[in-house]
Design an enzyme around this catalytic site. Structure first.
Site, short mmCIF file in Angstrom:
data_model
loop_
_atom_site.label_atom_id
_atom_site.label_comp_id
_atom_site.label_asym_id
_atom_site.label_seq_id
_atom_site.Cartn_x
_atom_site.Cartn_y
_atom_site.Cartn_z
N SER A 96 0.77 -1.18 0.01
CA SER A 96 0.09 -0.01 -0.18
C SER A 96 0.93 1.26 -0.01
O SER A 96 0.26 2.48 -0.06
CB SER A 96 -0.79 0.11 1.25
OG SER A 96 -0.19 0.19 2.15
N THR A 136 -8.51 2.70 -4.22
CA THR A 136 -7.90 3.90 -3.85
C THR A 136 -8.33 4.97 -4.79
O THR A 136 -8.42 4.96 -5.79
CB THR A 136 -6.45 3.86 -3.75
OG1 THR A 136 -5.89 5.36 -3.33
CG2 THR A 136 -5.73 3.26 -4.86
N LYS A 165 -3.15 -0.88 -8.25
CA LYS A 165 -4.50 -0.92 -7.85
C LYS A 165 -5.50 -0.93 -9.08
O LYS A 165 -6.74 -1.40 -8.95
CB LYS A 165 -4.70 0.03 -6.95
CG LYS A 165 -3.93 0.05 -5.54
CD LYS A 165 -4.23 -1.03 -4.71
CE LYS A 165 -5.81 -0.75 -3.87
NZ LYS A 165 -6.03 -1.92 -3.17
P1 NAD Z 1 -1.31 -1.90 5.09
O1 NAD Z 1 -0.14 -1.68 4.27
O2 NAD Z 1 -1.40 -0.94 6.46
O3 NAD Z 1 -1.92 -3.27 5.39
C1 NAD Z 1 -1.82 -4.24 4.18
C2 NAD Z 1 -2.17 -5.62 4.99
O4 NAD Z 1 -2.24 -6.39 4.00
C3 NAD Z 1 -1.03 -6.10 5.91
O5 NAD Z 1 -1.50 -6.71 6.89
C4 NAD Z 1 -0.36 -6.71 5.23
O6 NAD Z 1 0.39 -8.09 5.80
C5 NAD Z 1 -1.37 -7.59 4.35
N1 NAD Z 1 -0.68 -8.24 2.95
C6 NAD Z 1 0.00 -7.80 2.14
N2 NAD Z 1 0.12 -8.58 1.24
C7 NAD Z 1 -0.66 -9.71 1.51
C8 NAD Z 1 -0.90 -10.93 0.88
N3 NAD Z 1 -0.40 -11.17 -0.32
N4 NAD Z 1 -1.88 -11.93 1.33
C9 NAD Z 1 -2.35 -11.55 2.56
N5 NAD Z 1 -2.12 -10.23 3.30
C10 NAD Z 1 -1.30 -9.50 2.54
O7 NAD Z 1 -2.59 -1.03 4.30
P2 NAD Z 1 -3.58 -0.17 4.44
O8 NAD Z 1 -3.37 1.30 4.61
O9 NAD Z 1 -4.52 -0.82 5.74
O10 NAD Z 1 -4.76 -0.40 3.02
C11 NAD Z 1 -5.60 -1.51 3.28
C12 NAD Z 1 -6.16 -1.29 1.70
O11 NAD Z 1 -6.89 -0.13 1.51
C13 NAD Z 1 -5.15 -1.41 0.52
O12 NAD Z 1 -5.77 -2.11 -0.38
C14 NAD Z 1 -4.97 -0.09 0.01
O13 NAD Z 1 -4.68 0.06 -1.14
C15 NAD Z 1 -6.23 0.54 0.39
N6 NAD Z 1 -6.35 2.09 0.42
C16 NAD Z 1 -5.46 2.58 1.43
C17 NAD Z 1 -5.60 3.90 1.81
C18 NAD Z 1 -4.75 4.66 2.94
O14 NAD Z 1 -4.80 5.87 3.18
N7 NAD Z 1 -4.12 4.04 3.64
C19 NAD Z 1 -6.53 4.79 1.07
C20 NAD Z 1 -7.40 4.23 0.13
C21 NAD Z 1 -7.24 2.81 0.06
O1 TDX Z 2 7.98 11.43 4.63
C1 TDX Z 2 6.93 12.00 3.80
N1 TDX Z 2 6.69 12.94 3.30
C2 TDX Z 2 6.08 13.57 2.86
O2 TDX Z 2 6.00 14.94 2.06
C3 TDX Z 2 6.00 10.93 3.31
C4 TDX Z 2 5.89 9.53 3.66
C5 TDX Z 2 4.89 11.57 2.44
N2 TDX Z 2 5.11 12.80 2.28
C6 TDX Z 2 3.89 13.42 1.48
C7 TDX Z 2 3.81 12.61 0.14
C8 TDX Z 2 1.90 12.76 -0.07
O3 TDX Z 2 1.90 14.05 -0.97
O4 TDX Z 2 2.63 13.33 2.07
C9 TDX Z 2 1.61 13.05 1.12
C10 TDX Z 2 0.92 11.72 1.83
O5 TDX Z 2 1.92 10.49 1.55
P1 TDX Z 2 1.49 9.20 1.99
O6 TDX Z 2 1.16 9.25 3.44
O7 TDX Z 2 2.74 8.11 1.37
O8 TDX Z 2 0.15 8.67 1.01
P2 TDX Z 2 -0.21 8.89 -0.48
O9 TDX Z 2 1.03 8.80 -1.16
O10 TDX Z 2 -0.90 10.23 -0.62
O11 TDX Z 2 -0.95 7.67 -0.58
C11 TDX Z 2 -2.11 7.23 0.44
O12 TDX Z 2 -3.23 7.49 0.01
C12 TDX Z 2 -3.77 6.51 -1.00
C13 TDX Z 2 -1.83 5.61 0.98
O13 TDX Z 2 -0.35 5.54 1.28
C14 TDX Z 2 -2.29 4.87 0.01
O14 TDX Z 2 -2.32 3.61 0.28
C15 TDX Z 2 -3.90 5.21 -0.38
O15 TDX Z 2 -4.15 4.43 -1.59
#
Ligand code: NAD
Ligand code: TDX
Length: 346
Positions: A96, A136, A165
């Site tokens: 992710s 996402t 994705k």
């Molecule tokens: P994360 O990285 O915190 O967690 C991902 C989880 O998936 C972990 O527990 C990892 O062990 C597991 N995983 C990875 N590969 C795997 C595999 N092959 N089989 C089984 N498990 C596996 O991610 P997150 O931030 O919780 O994101 C969850 C979902 O939401 C993702 O699909 C991401 O694309 C989506 N998403 C995230 C955000 C965000 O801001 N974090 C926003 C929109 C969508």
């Molecule tokens: O050290 C940093 N400094 C910085 O300026 C990091 C880690 C990020 N950033 C900036 C990059 C982006 O503009 O902050 C913003 C947010 O960065 P991330 O937290 O890495 O998120 P982003 O790249 O926007 O993606 C996130 O949102 C959509 C999630 O990681 C994804 O999993 C999700 O799908």
């Protein structure tokens, strides 16, 4: 209110949540257990981002079962569907982090594309009644100063992460149209809240600020993200799972657009640290300028609304990280430190 209430879980329906040991997955499992009688099997490979400590609150709940395994492994996936009589799947498992996809894209193809395909094939084979793909807003690409992503915005992914994705979304769509799979796709903006791995902007900046480590802002800090508190995303996903229409996409956003630099300054203020901790570092290659979500479809069709303001959510998140420094210290270990050194070397 909803036409397809046949999807409402019965007393004993069991669903599979993949990636449930991650940030959103663990929050989602707790949300579903709190708001329904559903039983949940969590299939997680426990990569660097998966952490069973995220689930200690529910590990003794008789409605919750953990299975250690990868969604890339068709045998394990098929075993879980059979063994637990699974009626629905919510696929949260993914690689992710955008920055890691720039360092190495292969794991993103392996899990996000191939893993999703394994789940889709198994869902088809076992007659799964509902499949939800957690996607996402990044699949839409980047916005200029104006406008919002709607569900009709063309897919224009810019990073290997978002490309993987978008590919998995296309596979889900193809299984709806070709195999009549009952699937929905959700696309959410940037989440924040408890249990987020400290490689993403908000938990990284909080943890660094708490520990007096410099706060690395990419480029000029003027990129914009739309922040949503994780439980608001979870409520949307659960609504879409129960009431979404097969083949439809639902966007979720927090209506909280912020410049990165403003988020960082708010964190420093919340933690009580000085802005001198801010360091501007080399920009992320291909850095998307702005994400902003139009979520009127989810509001209209799912009666969903984000409920937590950014100020309120950030205060809760800062408090959680301050109260759970042991959790942070546990994940900021060997592999994390190696990743950090590589990512932030100048
Ligand atoms: P994360 O990285 O915190 O967690 C991902 C989880 O998936 C972990 O527990 C990892 O062990 C597991 N995983 C990875 N590969 C795997 C595999 N092959 N089989 C089984 N498990 C596996 O991610 P997150 O931030 O919780 O994101 C969850 C979902 O939401 C993702 O699909 C991401 O694309 C989506 N998403 C995230 C955000 C965000 O801001 N974090 C926003 C929109 C969508
Ligand atoms: O050290 C940093 N400094 C910085 O300026 C990091 C880690 C990020 N950033 C900036 C990059 C982006 O503009 O902050 C913003 C947010 O960065 P991330 O937290 O890495 O998120 P982003 O790249 O926007 O993606 C996130 O949102 C959509 C999630 O990681 C994804 O999993 C999700 O799908």
């Amino acid at each position: 209110m909803f036409n397809n209430t046949y999807l409402l879980p019965t007393m004993h329906s069991t669903i599979l949540v993949t990636g449930g040991a991650g940030f959103i997955g663990s929050n989602l499992i707790k949300y579903i257990l709190e708001h329904s009688n559903t039983h949940i099997v969590n299939l997680d490979a426990l990569t660097y981002a998966g952490n069973l400590q995220n689930l200690t609150d529910v590990e003794l709940d008789s409605r919750y079962t953990f299975v250690h395994g990868s969604i890339q492994n068709a045998e394990i996936v098929r075993y879980v569907l059979r063994r637990y009589n699974i009626s629905g799947i919510i696929n949260c498992a993914a690689e992710s982090h955008v920055d890691r996809s720039i360092q190495s894209a292969q794991p993103f193809v392996d899990t996000n594309i191939n893993g999703t395909l394994v789940l889709l094939e198994a869902a088809k084979e076992y007659g799964i009644r509902r499949f939800l793909q957690m996607s996402t807003d990044e699949v839409y690409g980047s916005l200029g100063a104006e406008g919002f992503f709607t569900e009709e915005t063309p897919l224009q992914p810019n990073s290997p992460y978002s490309a993987s994705k978008a590919a998995s979304d296309c596979l889900v769509r193809s299984f709806v149209h070709t195999h009549n799979l009952d699937a929905v796709i959700t696309r959410c903006s940037n989440n924040y809240g408890p249990y987020q791995f400290p490689e993403k902007l908000i938990p990284l900046m909080i943890s660094n600020a708490v520990n007096d480590i410099s706060l690395p802002v990419y480029g000029d800090g003027m990129n914009v993200r739309d922040w949503i508190y994780v439980t608001d995303h979870c409520s949307g996903v659960w609504q879409a799972y129960q009431h979404g229409k097969a083949g439809e996409v639902y966007n979720f956003g927090g209506k909280s657009e912020k410049y990165n630099i403003d988020v960082v300054k708010m964190i420093l203020q919340g933690v009580g640290k000085d802005e001198s901790l801010i360091t501007y570092v080399k920009d992320r290659p291909g850095h998307d300028k702005r994400y902003a979500i139009d979520c009127t479809k989810a509001e209209r069709e799912l009666q969903w609304q984000p409920t937590v303001t950014f100020e309120e959510g950030l205060a809760k998140t800062i408090a959680w990280y301050q109260d759970n420094n042991a959790w942070v210290e546990n994940v900021r270990s060997g592999a994390y430190l190696a990743y950090y050194a590589k990512q932030y070397q100048q």
